[in-house]
Design an enzyme around this catalytic site. Structure first.
Site, PDB file in Angstrom:
ATOM      1  N   HIS A 236       0.864  -1.184   0.000  1.00 54.78           N
ATOM      2  CA  HIS A 236       0.000   0.000   0.000  1.00 54.78           C
ATOM      3  C   HIS A 236       0.896   1.226   0.000  1.00 54.78           C
ATOM      4  CE1 HIS A 236      -2.998   2.913   1.291  1.00 54.78           C
ATOM      5  NE2 HIS A 236      -3.943   2.001   1.190  1.00 54.78           N
ATOM      6  N   ARG A 256      -6.833  10.291   0.218  1.00 52.96           N
ATOM      7  CA  ARG A 256      -6.693  10.790  -1.162  1.00 52.96           C
ATOM      8  C   ARG A 256      -8.064  10.915  -1.828  1.00 52.96           C
ATOM      9  NH1 ARG A 256      -3.285   6.461  -3.235  1.00 52.96           N
ATOM     10  NH2 ARG A 256      -3.427   5.520  -1.163  1.00 52.96           N
TER      11      ARG A 256
END
Ligand SMILES: Cc1cc2nc3c(=O)[nH]c(=O)nc-3n(C[C@H](O)[C@H](O)[C@H](O)COP(=O)(O)OP(=O)(O)OC[C@H]3O[C@@H](n4cnc5c(N)ncnc54)[C@H](O)[C@@H]3O)c2cc1C
Length: 605
Positions: A236, A256
């Site tokens: 990740h 995000r």
């Protein structure tokens, strides 16, 4: 003869995260007796840690979404080595599984008109993740648990399963020990569902907790099941990197999705520099458009920070290696900047990302509403796992099923965020349904007492060794650091070959580790037993990584930096050979049916 407590059920489910709970609920509803076994307390699983949301094409926020778009996104994200049948079933059935959770009491965040709210996530064309702030997993596990306890499922907590029992080809039982008292326990069953989650603890930097030692992968392998695409380990892009004690803890992609941006030490949004060709048409090429997308503008394309995880992780790696990283070896993730666009920005961040706000405040003394976070890649998710038949989730071993993260196929070379929670709901349900059917269709098998004695003897060996001086923790630590260094985000043949050799040396050390004390509350003993799984999955990852001589999805090879169309047509299978050694086999993918191919072609436009 070892002293062993014995229980008997039609179906035994090993693992009580989302996949295990969903499987147990379904099997129980089909009228068979179900035992649910977990290594820690019920409710303490990875599923509870899930933050960003569950992907399902409900089309509540953008009515252009549909199962077809979700299917095409999943295949593109997985770089087309996915099991297409699983990708189809997953996209078709996820909405129903999410609505069912709602019926069972899950309270998701809402749109203004009262529907389940959905947020943006990497690789998903439209806002698709149903969520509860950034605590989605907690709501899912709470709902499944509440629903499950009324189904007559018998739960066995703090029991670690270390071997499956077989009669001929078929599985007939599972053997393990109570972590608390150290006593042995045997579960006889007509069908067994593996739902044990991931392998993150094979690496030193990981978002995974202590439980994720690849047990289900290893149980399947030892029982003769094929493992599929073990080379695909997801790193990740955003884990915490400072302070060192919290390194690896996840920073959800939801940051995000809410407008958070990645910058290097010079303040540059470096993700605009490298947009892969197959995503160019869907990705914003300027900051303004990216922000509009996060605000729900249907005419805008998503910002490059929401490209797939494999790509974002590699871009971060590149910035750090080029000397453009942050002081502690990561980059900056900034959500605080949205205040320039939103008058109530600080309040918005606290409301949409409460766990992230709390996590950084408590662990790093950082207020994310005011300053950027320092982040870097962390080992997060295992795409590889037990190979299953798409519809039923049965492995090639009769009676042995697998679902959730320990099974493979759906995600191909790279999982899209949010597709794991939907995976475990869709395929947990199917595994439970078909395990119950198998149990109804078959008579009970028997468990050979010699097999039981052999495993019990093996499990107690670490107490009996008198010559060895090394404990299990050093072996575990050396393995994790070795895997991080040699089979990480950027790979090379020579390093992975070194890894295979090092794993052999670590096997030799693991066979000599000694533990002191007795069987009660003995974490040293548990770690000694976990080494078997950790070493098995590490060897499988390295061998499969060597076999795939190309870069695809989560596997990036410095020595083969491009995709190779030849490897785009194969899966890599790991199997235990008759000589006990690990075999690596390439297998051709099944042909994509015309109607699915058409969907993919249409969505590429
Ligand atoms: C911090 C974090 C955030 C995430 N956020 C998201 C997200 O927003 N969206 C998303 O889709 N995915 C997310 N993921 C991934 C997702 O949470 C996991 O992939 C998923 O929950 C796995 O579910 P599972 O049911 O397969 O296994 P788990 O939930 O991991 O459960 C595994 C179970 O197996 C048991 N077990 C393991 N070994 C044994 C053994 N030997 N004997 C008996 N029991 C055993 C464990 O005790 C546990 O009960 C996140 C993961 C992490 C770590």
């Amino acid at each position: 003869m070892a002293e062993v407590q014995t229980f008997e059920h039609d179906v035994i489910v090993i693992g009580a995260g989302g996949a295990g709970l969903r499987a147990a609920i379904e099997a129980s509803a089909a009228g068979v007796s179900v035992g649910l076994v977990c290594k820690s307390l019920l409710g303490k699983a990875h599923t509870v840690m899930a933050e960003g949301g569950v992907a399902a094409a409900l089309a509540n926020v953008d009515d252009r979404d549909s199962w077809k778009v979700h299917f095409a996104d999943t295949m593109r994200g997985g770089q087309y080595v996915n099991n297409h049948r699983m990708a189809e079933l997953h996209a078709r059935e996820a909405p129903e599984r999410v609505r069912e959770l709602e019926k069972w009491g899950a309270v998701f965040d809402r749109t203004k008109d009262g529907k389940i709210l959905q947020r943006n996530f990497g690789g998903h064309r439209y806002p698709r993740l149903a969520h509860v702030g950034d605590r989605t997993g907690l709501e899912i596990i709470r709902t499944l648990q509440d629903h499950g306890i009324h189904q007559g499922i018998k739960v066995y907590m703090e029991v670690a399963i270390i071997r499956l029992m077989k009669e001929g080809d078929r599985v007939t039982g599972a053997f393990g020990y109570y972590r608390e008292k150290g006593r042995f326990v045997l579960f006889k069953a007509k069908a067994i569902v593996l739902a044990t989650g991931g392998i993150g603890k094979a690496y030193s930097i990981t978002s995974n907790s202590w439980e994720y030692t690849g047990d289900g992968h290893t149980l399947a392998y030892e029982a003769g099941a094929d493992l599929l695409d073990m080379e695909f380990v997801q790193f990740h892009p955003t884990g915490m990197i400072w302070p060192p004690s919290v390194r690896g803890i996840l920073v959800t992609e939801g940051v995000r999705g809410e407008g958070g941006v990645l910058r290097n030490k010079d303040g540059k949004r470096f993700m605009f520099d490298d947009i892969p060709d197959n995503y160019k048409g869907q990705t914003a090429d300027n900051e303004e458009e990216g922000w509009r997308y996060c605000q729900g503008d249907k005419n805008a394309r998503r910002p490059p920070e929401l490209l797939t995880r494999d790509h974002v992780a590699r871009c971060i790696n590149r910035e750090v290696k080029a000397g453009r990283g942050s002081p502690h070896g990561g980059v900056y993730l900034d959500i605080s900047w949205i205040k320039q666009r939103m008058p109530d920005g600080e309040e918005h961040i606290r409301r949409k990302l409460p766990s992230m706000y709390h996590q950084f405040k408590e662990l790093g003394d950082i207020d994310i509403t005011k300053e950027p976070m320092e982040v870097g890649p962390t080992t997060h998710y295992m795409m590889g796992g037990a190979r299953v038949e798409g519809d039923t989730q049965m492995t090639n071993v009769p009676g042995l099923f697998a679902a959730g993260e320990c099974a493979a196929g759906l995600h191909g070379a790279n999982r899209l965020g949010g597709n794991s929670l939907s995976d475990l709901l869709v395929f947990g349900q199917r595994a439970g349904q078909f395990a119950a059917k198998f149990a109804k269709d078959n008579k009970p098998g028997s468990v050979n007492s010699d097999q039981v004695d052999d495993v019990a003897r093996w499990a107690l060996e670490p107490f009996e060794r008198t010559s060895g001086t090394e404990g299990p923790y050093m072996v575990q630590k050396d393995l994790q650091e070795m895997m991080q260094a040699n089979v990480g985000i950027v790979r090379r043949e020579d390093e992975m070959t070194t890894a295979v050799g090092e794993v052999q040396k670590l096997w030799d050390r693991a066979k000599k580790v000694r533990v002191d004390g007795n069987r009660e509350f003995n974490p040293g003993w548990h770690t000694a037993l976990d080494l078997h799984s950790l070493l098995t999955v590490s060897e499988a990852i390295a061998r499969a990584g060597i076999e795939r001589k190309e870069s695809r999805g989560a596997q990036f090879r410095e020595d083969f930096p491009e995709k190779d169309p030849k490897f785009g047509k194969v899966n890599v299978i790991i199997r235990k050979g008759p000589d006990g050694k690990m075999q690596v086999i390439q297998e051709t993918l099944k042909e994509l049916p015309a109607e699915l191919k058409q969907i993919i072609d249409e969505m590429q436009k």
